[in-house]
Design a protein around this motif. Structure first.
Motif: not given
Length: 710
Positions: A558-562, A607-612, A634-640, A673-676
């Protein structure tokens, strides 16, 4: 004077503007501002107001005269309304004409009759405001004159937009379609290319509306070309403007027909290309079509046959056949054509005779799996409209083939497991040529079937792999809903249009068989599943497997930027996360499109969540410049704030191929098991169109309808 201005001020102002327009029209042309062209587009919207208002007012006028209760004030107000909008519509009509592309003579008639209508309407309004008896007497004849004028104006308006025969196109008292039963009798231009152009192009390119100064209604006008010069290059479709503009992306302003108009099919485009490459001859017949299978197949759609009118069967005749053991069904609701099947094992001459009163209506007859013999088939030739005949697994021989050699409409003949021979089949084909003949397990050998197939241009199926023999395959089941994404759970309904068919399914990837789970209620899915379904029915071959992968989306985005929004022609980045799948039609409103640049979006899960896994749905339609991506990162960040780290990449070896079909594929990047909290997805555009493509050197499109996490 003051009183007149006070009464008719608004109309007088508009009339002054109209007079100025007339002077401009008579004078020299000037470059038209875009705002004027924009306002001109409102002409079709407003023109119905004065027409409708005048007709209603005329009705009130006539009724008032007959009933001696004339509504003076209402008539006056209604004519004032009509006069105001008549002037305004006329002004906007002139603005619209400045776009060009209209025949001058017809446009002038339409313009000046419109001016006359405006003048008559204003005079009517003034006459109804006067109190003298002479003025009152002039109202009715002026009304009739105004209606005549507006009718003429409207007629020439329709000629401008739809062509000269728009009004009378369907008023024909004689049959205007000549019968053409063989491909060789088709004239390539007159009977094929001209029909394509007439269906899809001449609405904008005719004698009265010549968009781009181009008319496509005849050989002469096509050869003249348009404002950009010649539109055909003889012998070279790729250099012909007529062909090149068909291949442009639908969103391109030069694409023809314009987006929103009925588009040419791939087959129609191919026919135009073939005609141009073969010399763009306007007089040739399709005499060499038999040497080109693609051309022959495409041209068959343009054959014209005499229409067969079949009367309804009487209830008595149907009841008589049913009593003899025949099951009778209409080919369609309310149609006269009947499908007839014998349901017993033992059949007699008397049973066959029960069909005599249905000889016109029977188009499908199944007497297979019976003791049918040659001496029972003597009346089959009377079934004059028969298209499908099943004689498989009966005792017939070549003599029965002689009994059916006048069935000119026969398309499918099943001779599986009978005693017909090579000679019998060859003799039959000298009289009639069914499109499909099934001869497996008969006395027709493979060599003869191949020879006859080539000689008569038909399909002879002489093996079980060639097509159906004993049984017909069931159609695929239908799933509802069609969408395969869900967040919590989803209920799946399965149905088939064939009564008493069994539906069996699996959820573990195995192919369903007759022992698999029987579908008898909705299937509730609460996790990812691979659903496979088959339909079964005694006496029928099972359907093909219907397969769907259902995905439980772990997190609804529901929350994204492009970084870059989609192209305005295929807008709204929220469609990337709405869980609504697009179809093979890229204009269905469910796809986002990006011309020449990547899709680059960052998702915030809160919040940080696990994505497979992260999956992306993409579409390819090479003809419209839409290609699959080359890479998904795909890039991930815990808090941007701390920056992004690459956590997954999928390099695609999807080499673009020169095809015209749409394809949808789902690409998945694995992220064990990527958490971010933040995930950045970059979908790389293919880039410049390849050298073999018609639009080589131009940027390509990338179309994405869904990005989901699971």
């Amino acid at each position: 004077m003051k009183t007149i201005i006070k009464k008719y001020g608004v109309i007088i102002i508009l009339l002054v503007v109209l007079c100025a327009i007339i002077l401009v029209k008579i004078g020299t042309a000037v470059e038209t501002p875009k705002v004027v062209l924009f306002l001109g587009r409102f002409h079709p919207l407003l023109l119905h107001l004065p027409i409708g208002a005048l007709l209603v007012t005329f009705f009130l006028d006539v009724v008032g005269r007959f009933r001696k209760n004339y509504p003076c004030q209402i008539i006056k107000y209604a004519l004032g309304f009509s006069a105001f909008f008549a002037v305004l519509t006329c002004i906007l009509g002139y603005f619209l004409s400045l776009e060009g592309g209209y025949g001058t003579s017809i446009l002038n008639i339409h313009f000046w009759t419109a001016i006359a209508t405006v003048v008559f309407t204003i005079l009517l309004f003034i006459l109804t405001s006067m109190t003298s008896k002479k003025a009152k007497k002039m109202v009715f004849p002026f009304f009739v004159l105004t209606l005549v004028s507006i009718s003429i104006t409207g007629h020439y308006g329709s000629v401008l937009t739809h062509g000269e025969n728009f009004l009378t196109e369907y008023v024909t008292f004689t049959e205007n379609s000549k019968t053409i039963k063989v491909v060789d009798s088709l004239k390539i231009f007159d009977d094929v290319i001209a029909k394509i152009l007439n269906d899809k192009c001449t609405q904008c390119h005719n004698a009265t509306k010549t968009k781009g100064e181009l008319s496509l209604i005849s050989k002469e006008t096509i050869l003249i070309g348009g404002e950009n010069g010649e539109v055909i290059t003889v012998g070279n479709a790729n250099e012909s403007l007529l062909y090149k503009q068909l291949l442009l992306p639908a969103s391109d302003k030069k694409h023809m027909p314009p987006e929103g108009k009925p588009q040419l099919t791939n087959e129609e485009i191919w026919l135009i290309k073939h005609w141009l490459n073969q010399g763009a001859n306007f007089n040739d017949y399709a005499v060499n079509a038999s040497q080109n299978d693609t051309l022959k197949k495409a041209l068959k759609k343009y054959l014209v046959f005499d229409k067969v009118l079949i009367p309804k069967a009487s209830e008595k005749a149907i009841a008589q056949a049913q009593k003899a053991g025949f099951m009778i069904n209409e080919m369609g609701v309310g149609t006269s054509e009947l499908s007839v099947k014998f349901t017993k094992k033992e059949i007699t001459k008397k049973d066959i005779k029960a069909l005599s009163n249905l000889k016109e209506q029977i188009v499908e007859l199944e007497v297979n799996n019976t003791n049918l013999s040659d001496n029972m088939t003597g009346t089959f030739n009377k079934l004059e409209n028969l298209k499908m005949l099943r004689l498989d697994k009966t005792d017939i021989t070549d003599k029965t083939l002689q009994n059916i050699n006048s069935l000119k409409h026969l398309e499918v003949l099943n001779l599986f497991n009978t005693s017909v021979t090579n000679n019998g089949l060859e003799t039959l084909l000298k009289s009639i040529k069914p499109l499909h003949i099934y001869t497996w397990k008969s006395k027709v050998d493979q060599e003869t079937s191949e020879r006859l197939q080539k000689a008569y241009d038909i399909q002879i199926h002489n093996g079980i792999s060639s097509g159906f023999v004993e049984e017909t395959k069931l159609k695929l089941p239908i799933l509802n809903p069609e969408n395969t994404f869900f967040t919590d759970s989803i209920s799946v309904k399965i149905k088939t249009n064939l009564r008493n068919a069994e539906l069996r399914y699996t959820l573990n990837g195995e192919i369903p068989d007759s022992s698999s789970t029987l579908y008898n209620q909705e299937i509730l899915l609460q996790d990812n599943a691979n659903l496979k379904v088959k339909a079964f029915k005694k006496g029928w071959l099972p359907s093909d497997v219907l397969e769907r992968d259902y995905f439980k989306v772990k997190y609804q985005v529901t929350n994204y930027t492009i970084k870059d929004n989609p192209d305005p022609r295929y807008p709204n980045a929220s469609k990337l996360f709405d869980l609504q799948e697009g179809t093979l039609a890229f204009r269905d409103g469910k796809w986002t499109g990006y011309l020449g640049y990547d899709v680059n979006t960052t998702i915030d899960l809160g919040t940080p969540k696990t994505v497979n896994n992260i999956s992306v749905n993409c579409l390819e339609n090479v003809a419209n410049w839409i290609l699959f991506p080359t890479k998904i990162m795909v890039y991930a960040s815990p808090n941007e704030i701390t920056g992004f780290e690459k956590v997954g990449e999928l390099i695609l070896n999807e080499e673009a191929k020169d095809n015209t079909e749409s394809v949808i594929k789902r690409f998945t990047v694995n992220l064990p098991d990527t958490k971010a909290q933040f995930f950045k997805i970059i979908i790389k555009n293919y880039g410049v169109l390849p050298s073999w493509h018609q639009g080589a050197g131009n940027p390509s499109w990338i179309f994405v309808d869904e990005i989901f996490l699971w």
